[in-house]
Design a protein around this motif. Structure first.
Motif, PDB file in Angstrom:
ATOM      1  N   ALA A 113       0.826  -1.209   0.000  1.00  0.00           N
ATOM      2  CA  ALA A 113       0.000   0.000   0.000  1.00  0.00           C
ATOM      3  C   ALA A 113       0.857   1.254   0.000  1.00  0.00           C
ATOM      4  N   TYR A 114       0.379   2.256  -0.723  1.00  0.00           N
ATOM      5  CA  TYR A 114       0.970   3.597  -0.727  1.00  0.00           C
ATOM      6  C   TYR A 114      -0.092   4.577  -0.267  1.00  0.00           C
ATOM      7  N   ARG A 115       0.285   5.459   0.640  1.00  0.00           N
ATOM      8  CA  ARG A 115      -0.668   6.430   1.194  1.00  0.00           C
ATOM      9  C   ARG A 115      -0.292   7.834   0.737  1.00  0.00           C
ATOM     10  N   ALA A 116      -1.299   8.643   0.450  1.00  0.00           N
ATOM     11  CA  ALA A 116      -1.058  10.026   0.051  1.00  0.00           C
ATOM     12  C   ALA A 116      -0.193  10.726   1.089  1.00  0.00           C
ATOM     13  N   SER A 117       0.885  11.348   0.647  1.00  0.00           N
ATOM     14  CA  SER A 117       1.824  11.979   1.568  1.00  0.00           C
ATOM     15  C   SER A 117       1.254  13.281   2.101  1.00  0.00           C
ATOM     16  N   PRO A 118       1.252  13.468   3.441  1.00  0.00           N
ATOM     17  CA  PRO A 118       0.770  14.737   4.004  1.00  0.00           C
ATOM     18  C   PRO A 118       1.789  15.862   3.831  1.00  0.00           C
ATOM     19  N   ASP A 119       3.029  15.485   3.503  1.00  0.00           N
ATOM     20  CA  ASP A 119       4.096  16.484   3.407  1.00  0.00           C
ATOM     21  C   ASP A 119       4.245  17.063   2.004  1.00  0.00           C
ATOM     22  N   LYS A 120       3.884  16.287   0.982  1.00  0.00           N
ATOM     23  CA  LYS A 120       4.094  16.735  -0.397  1.00  0.00           C
ATOM     24  C   LYS A 120       2.881  16.352  -1.232  1.00  0.00           C
ATOM     25  N   ALA A 121       2.135  17.349  -1.667  1.00  0.00           N
ATOM     26  CA  ALA A 121       0.922  17.106  -2.436  1.00  0.00           C
ATOM     27  C   ALA A 121       1.242  16.390  -3.744  1.00  0.00           C
ATOM     28  N   GLY A 122       0.316  15.541  -4.180  1.00  0.00           N
ATOM     29  CA  GLY A 122       0.481  14.859  -5.459  1.00  0.00           C
ATOM     30  C   GLY A 122       1.419  13.670  -5.416  1.00  0.00           C
ATOM     31  N   THR A 123       1.753  13.197  -4.224  1.00  0.00           N
ATOM     32  CA  THR A 123       2.644  12.043  -4.108  1.00  0.00           C
ATOM     33  C   THR A 123       2.049  11.002  -3.163  1.00  0.00           C
ATOM     34  N   PHE A 124       2.474   9.760  -3.365  1.00  0.00           N
ATOM     35  CA  PHE A 124       2.092   8.659  -2.494  1.00  0.00           C
ATOM     36  C   PHE A 124       3.352   8.036  -1.910  1.00  0.00           C
ATOM     37  N   LYS A 125       3.329   7.756  -0.610  1.00  0.00           N
ATOM     38  CA  LYS A 125       4.484   7.171   0.062  1.00  0.00           C
ATOM     39  C   LYS A 125       4.151   5.749   0.490  1.00  0.00           C
ATOM     40  N   ARG A 126       5.101   4.825   0.248  1.00  0.00           N
ATOM     41  CA  ARG A 126       4.889   3.430   0.647  1.00  0.00           C
ATOM     42  C   ARG A 126       4.605   3.371   2.143  1.00  0.00           C
ATOM     43  N   SER A 127       3.506   2.690   2.517  1.00  0.00           N
ATOM     44  CA  SER A 127       3.065   2.778   3.913  1.00  0.00           C
ATOM     45  C   SER A 127       2.918   1.438   4.610  1.00  0.00           C
ATOM     46  N   SER A 128       2.494   0.388   3.892  1.00  0.00           N
ATOM     47  CA  SER A 128       2.242  -0.861   4.605  1.00  0.00           C
ATOM     48  C   SER A 128       2.253  -2.053   3.656  1.00  0.00           C
ATOM     49  N   PHE A 129       2.358  -3.238   4.284  1.00  0.00           N
ATOM     50  CA  PHE A 129       2.273  -4.516   3.576  1.00  0.00           C
ATOM     51  C   PHE A 129       1.200  -5.354   4.258  1.00  0.00           C
ATOM     52  N   GLY A 130       0.350  -5.954   3.489  1.00  0.00           N
ATOM     53  CA  GLY A 130      -0.701  -6.787   4.072  1.00  0.00           C
ATOM     54  C   GLY A 130      -1.246  -7.710   2.991  1.00  0.00           C
ATOM     55  N   SER A 131      -2.248  -8.382   3.245  1.00  0.00           N
ATOM     56  CA  SER A 131      -2.861  -8.727   4.507  1.00  0.00           C
ATOM     57  C   SER A 131      -2.806 -10.236   4.594  1.00  0.00           C
ATOM     58  N   TRP A 132      -2.783 -10.793   5.762  1.00  0.00           N
ATOM     59  CA  TRP A 132      -2.667 -12.234   5.912  1.00  0.00           C
ATOM     60  C   TRP A 132      -3.545 -12.699   7.062  1.00  0.00           C
ATOM     61  N   GLN A 133      -3.800 -13.981   7.064  1.00  0.00           N
ATOM     62  CA  GLN A 133      -4.598 -14.589   8.113  1.00  0.00           C
ATOM     63  C   GLN A 133      -3.670 -15.296   9.105  1.00  0.00           C
ATOM     64  N   GLU A 134      -4.269 -16.015  10.012  1.00  0.00           N
ATOM     65  CA  GLU A 134      -3.489 -16.737  11.018  1.00  0.00           C
ATOM     66  C   GLU A 134      -2.683 -17.860  10.362  1.00  0.00           C
ATOM     67  N   ALA A 135      -1.382 -17.897  10.632  1.00  0.00           N
ATOM     68  CA  ALA A 135      -0.516 -18.920  10.043  1.00  0.00           C
ATOM     69  C   ALA A 135      -0.860 -20.294  10.608  1.00  0.00           C
ATOM     70  N   ASP A 136      -0.561 -21.332   9.826  1.00  0.00           N
ATOM     71  CA  ASP A 136      -0.861 -22.691  10.280  1.00  0.00           C
ATOM     72  C   ASP A 136       0.353 -23.373  10.917  1.00  0.00           C
ATOM     73  N   ASN A 137       1.413 -22.585  11.161  1.00  0.00           N
ATOM     74  CA  ASN A 137       2.641 -23.152  11.704  1.00  0.00           C
ATOM     75  C   ASN A 137       3.360 -22.088  12.534  1.00  0.00           C
ATOM     76  N   PHE A 138       3.871 -22.482  13.689  1.00  0.00           N
ATOM     77  CA  PHE A 138       4.525 -21.557  14.617  1.00  0.00           C
ATOM     78  C   PHE A 138       5.681 -20.807  13.958  1.00  0.00           C
ATOM     79  N   TYR A 139       6.468 -21.486  13.148  1.00  0.00           N
ATOM     80  CA  TYR A 139       7.630 -20.870  12.511  1.00  0.00           C
ATOM     81  C   TYR A 139       7.291 -20.236  11.164  1.00  0.00           C
ATOM     82  N   ALA A 140       6.274 -20.765  10.485  1.00  0.00           N
ATOM     83  CA  ALA A 140       5.870 -20.180   9.208  1.00  0.00           C
ATOM     84  C   ALA A 140       5.253 -18.800   9.397  1.00  0.00           C
ATOM     85  N   ARG A 141       4.818 -18.465  10.614  1.00  0.00           N
ATOM     86  CA  ARG A 141       4.227 -17.153  10.871  1.00  0.00           C
ATOM     87  C   ARG A 141       5.191 -16.029  10.527  1.00  0.00           C
TER      88      ARG A 141
END
Length: 608
Positions: free
Chosen positions: A485-513
């Motif tokens: 995801a990229y979110r509109a930057s509050p500091d510079k109009a007309g730009t998007f800044k990389r903001s997050s990575f998603g989305s996932w559910q509950e892993a089926d393995n303690f280490y695979a999480r």
């Protein structure tokens, strides 16, 4: 620890401008619902509620409330880009909704209370803090209703119109403590409610604390900031904040630095450092390993009062010896977690956990009321709240002692537990973390080896992928809908800044999480940090699939993102993690082999 609980007059004076501002900005029926705020002396009513935020009990003072400002030590927060910020006020967090993530004992609750106080006390205050402990959310009073209830403590009749005015105006900030302490059946609705509030009221800032790997971290509208660990350089100023004398501080820091113990390496959180000091002051040394450390802690909390009195030994209400009482408490903690209770137990839940513990242990017969007195009045490992409720002083107290119960159990029980925990690892996650240290051989043999092999196999399949699309076909079902995801930057109009990575559910393995963290790191190393509106238009013209999320955020499907900007960094991140998992597997196999070789001692011939 010299600060007293903040006075009502000081809070009332600080709160008066925002109370007036909120009232003056309201219209019609909404303003009439706030009429009581204009009454003479009403600021002190609000101040009384805000003063409660400053008043806490700690392991230092389990029977008397103290001001959190008397021992507060500033936290450091890290963003996904690994930027570190010392946090003194909410303004240091920036705009938008935020999850403050931290492991056991990192002081998330104290931090959130401190931020609430700073918000009302700062000179340019423009918002009223609404503080809520999420462990108090129930089926009959879900999240939205609980927020309304917290707001009604300011002596207003809260309805939808009033809340919408306050939320839309940006004149309140909502601080929600302990998302991980929500009862499991309540998590989904609470998550949906938070997403709804964030989308409907862009001016409303919501700050949530949580342990890692919870649903709230996956919300698109929330940025995740991580509480940084304590370092050795933090020890002296932290201990000074606790009110220790300079000579004692030098002694304790020296003891930690010179100790070869497991415990010294675990002192990365305020809670762990506090517990180490607590035990050291009693024992004049740091125990050599984690089990001995918690054993000494249990002894210390039962004798802290008695050491002040010559030749006095307190009689336990239960009539049990200290060792049997500890075993009963460990069984009680395990049964409590097994039943799925939260940090706070109702009288019925307390009784059920106690009876199950009694049924399991031999030689621990006592009355529930007597056991309760020992735990709440003598040891103060639990606190009495409300009408008959009992709350663990800290959630990790229940989790460690539940783990200790598994450690002290026979092999048949341990094997069954680890098999169950393989499936329900989320429920037992913190206990498993303790068991890795205190029961390493059986943890390795019955849990770690098989789960590590499965996780390594998954990571190797993903690392072999040559494109984002191929990666998508190999992704486990719980990671099948990932995006950047990229979110509109509050500091510079007309730009998007990389903001997050998603989305996932509950892993089926303690280490695979850990896959979500690995791919998130890869996403933040891949592609541009900033995109302009014209660049986004060009990508759309190239038929790049881009989803719009409201007006201020866009999303790229992760496979397409990799195909556009390269998969090499993703492959490298996966390969690096495979190496780490294989090292863990080697260590687990060594532990398991030691356990397997123990019976061979009987095959050795005694030298004549």
């Amino acid at each position: 620890m010299s600060a007293t609980i903040i006075g009502l007059s000081a809070i009332a004076k600080a709160a008066s401008p925002i109370i007036k501002d909120i009232y003056d900005g309201a219209k019609g029926t909404v303003q009439r619902s706030l009429d009581r705020w204009t009454a003479t002396g009403f600021s002190k009513k609000i101040a009384r509620q805000l003063s409660d935020i400053d008043s806490v009990r700690t392991i230092w003072s389990p029977e008397k409330n103290v001001s959190l400002r008397s021992f507060y030590y500033p936290s450091r927060l890290r963003s996904a880009e690994e930027r570190s910020t010392v946090l003194e006020s909410i303004t240091d967090l920036g705009e938008g909704c935020i999850v403050i993530q931290g492991i056991v004992g990192q002081g998330k609750s104290i931090l959130l209370r401190y931020l609430a106080l700073q918000e009302i006390l700062r000179k340019d205050n423009r918002r009223l803090p609404i503080f809520l402990e999420l462990r108090k959310v129930t089926k009959s009073t879900p999240l939205i209703a609980s927020i309304h209830k917290a707001l009604s403590a300011y002596d207003v009749n809260v309805d939808d119109a009033l809340f919408e005015y306050l939320a839309a105006s940006g004149k309140i900030v909502v601080l929600l403590d302990g998302f991980d302490e929500l009862e499991t059946p309540l998590v989904r609705q609470a998550t949906l409610d938070l997403e709804h509030l964030a989308q409907k009221f862009p001016e409303l800032q919501i700050i949530v604390t949580s342990r890692p790997n919870n649903e709230v971290q996956k919300l698109n509208s929330f940025r995740v900031l991580e509480v940084g660990p304590l370092h050795a350089a933090d020890y002296p100023p932290f201990l000074q904040a606790l009110g220790l004398e300079p000579v004692k501080i030098v002694d304790i820091v020296h003891a930690i630095q010179s100790s070869p113990s497991q415990v010294a390496g675990l002192i990365v959180t305020p809670l762990m450092l506090t517990l180490v000091v607590f035990v050291y002051q009693s024992e004049k040394q740091i125990p050599a390993d984690l089990p001995e450390f918690f054993d000494r802690l249990f002894y210390t909390v039962f004798t802290r009062h008695d050491k002040l009195k010559a030749a006095f030994e307190r009689e336990h209400h239960s009539g049990l010896s200290e060792r049997k009482l500890q075993a009963l408490f460990e069984a009680f903690c395990f049964m409590s977690l097994q039943l799925g209770t939260s940090r706070t137990l109702s009288p019925a839940q307390f009784n059920e956990a106690f009876e199950l513990a009694q049924d399991y242990l031999e030689g621990s017969a006592c009355k529930e009321s007597a056991f309760r007195k020992d735990i709440t009045k003598v040891a103060c490992l639990m606190l009495e709240e409300g009408v008959g409720d009992a709350t663990f002083l800290h959630k990790s107290i229940a989790e460690y002692h539940a783990a200790a119960f598994v450690k002290s159990s026979d092999d048949a029980f341990a094997k069954r537990f680890y098999e169950e925990a393989t499936v329900s690892w989320v429920h037992w996650q913190e206990c498993l973390g303790f068991l890795q240290s205190i029961d390493p051989y059986r943890f390795s043999k019955y849990f770690a080896i098989n789960n590590l092999r499965l996780a390594i196999s998954l990571f190797e399949e993903l690392a072999a992928c040559k494109s984002g699309i191929q990666l998508q076909t190999m992704m486990p079902s719980w990671m099948s809908k990932t995006y950047v995801a990229y979110r509109a930057s509050p500091d510079k109009a007309g730009t998007f800044k990389r903001s997050s990575f998603g989305s996932w559910q509950e892993a089926d393995n303690f280490y695979a999480r850990e896959l979500s963290d690995v791919l998130s790191t890869a996403a933040f190393l891949t592609g541009p940090e900033i995109l302009t509106e014209s660049e986004v238009s060009e990508l759309r013209a190239e038929e790049m699939q881009i989803s719009a999320h409201l007006n201020n955020e866009i999303e790229f499907a992760f496979p397409k993102f990799l195909d556009r900007w390269g998969i090499d960094k993703c492959q490298r991140s996966l390969a690096d993690h495979i190496y780490k998992l294989k090292e863990k597997l080697k260590e687990a196999e060594v532990h398991a082999n030691k356990l397997n070789s123990r019976p061979m001692i009987f095959d050795r011939k005694r030298k004549s």
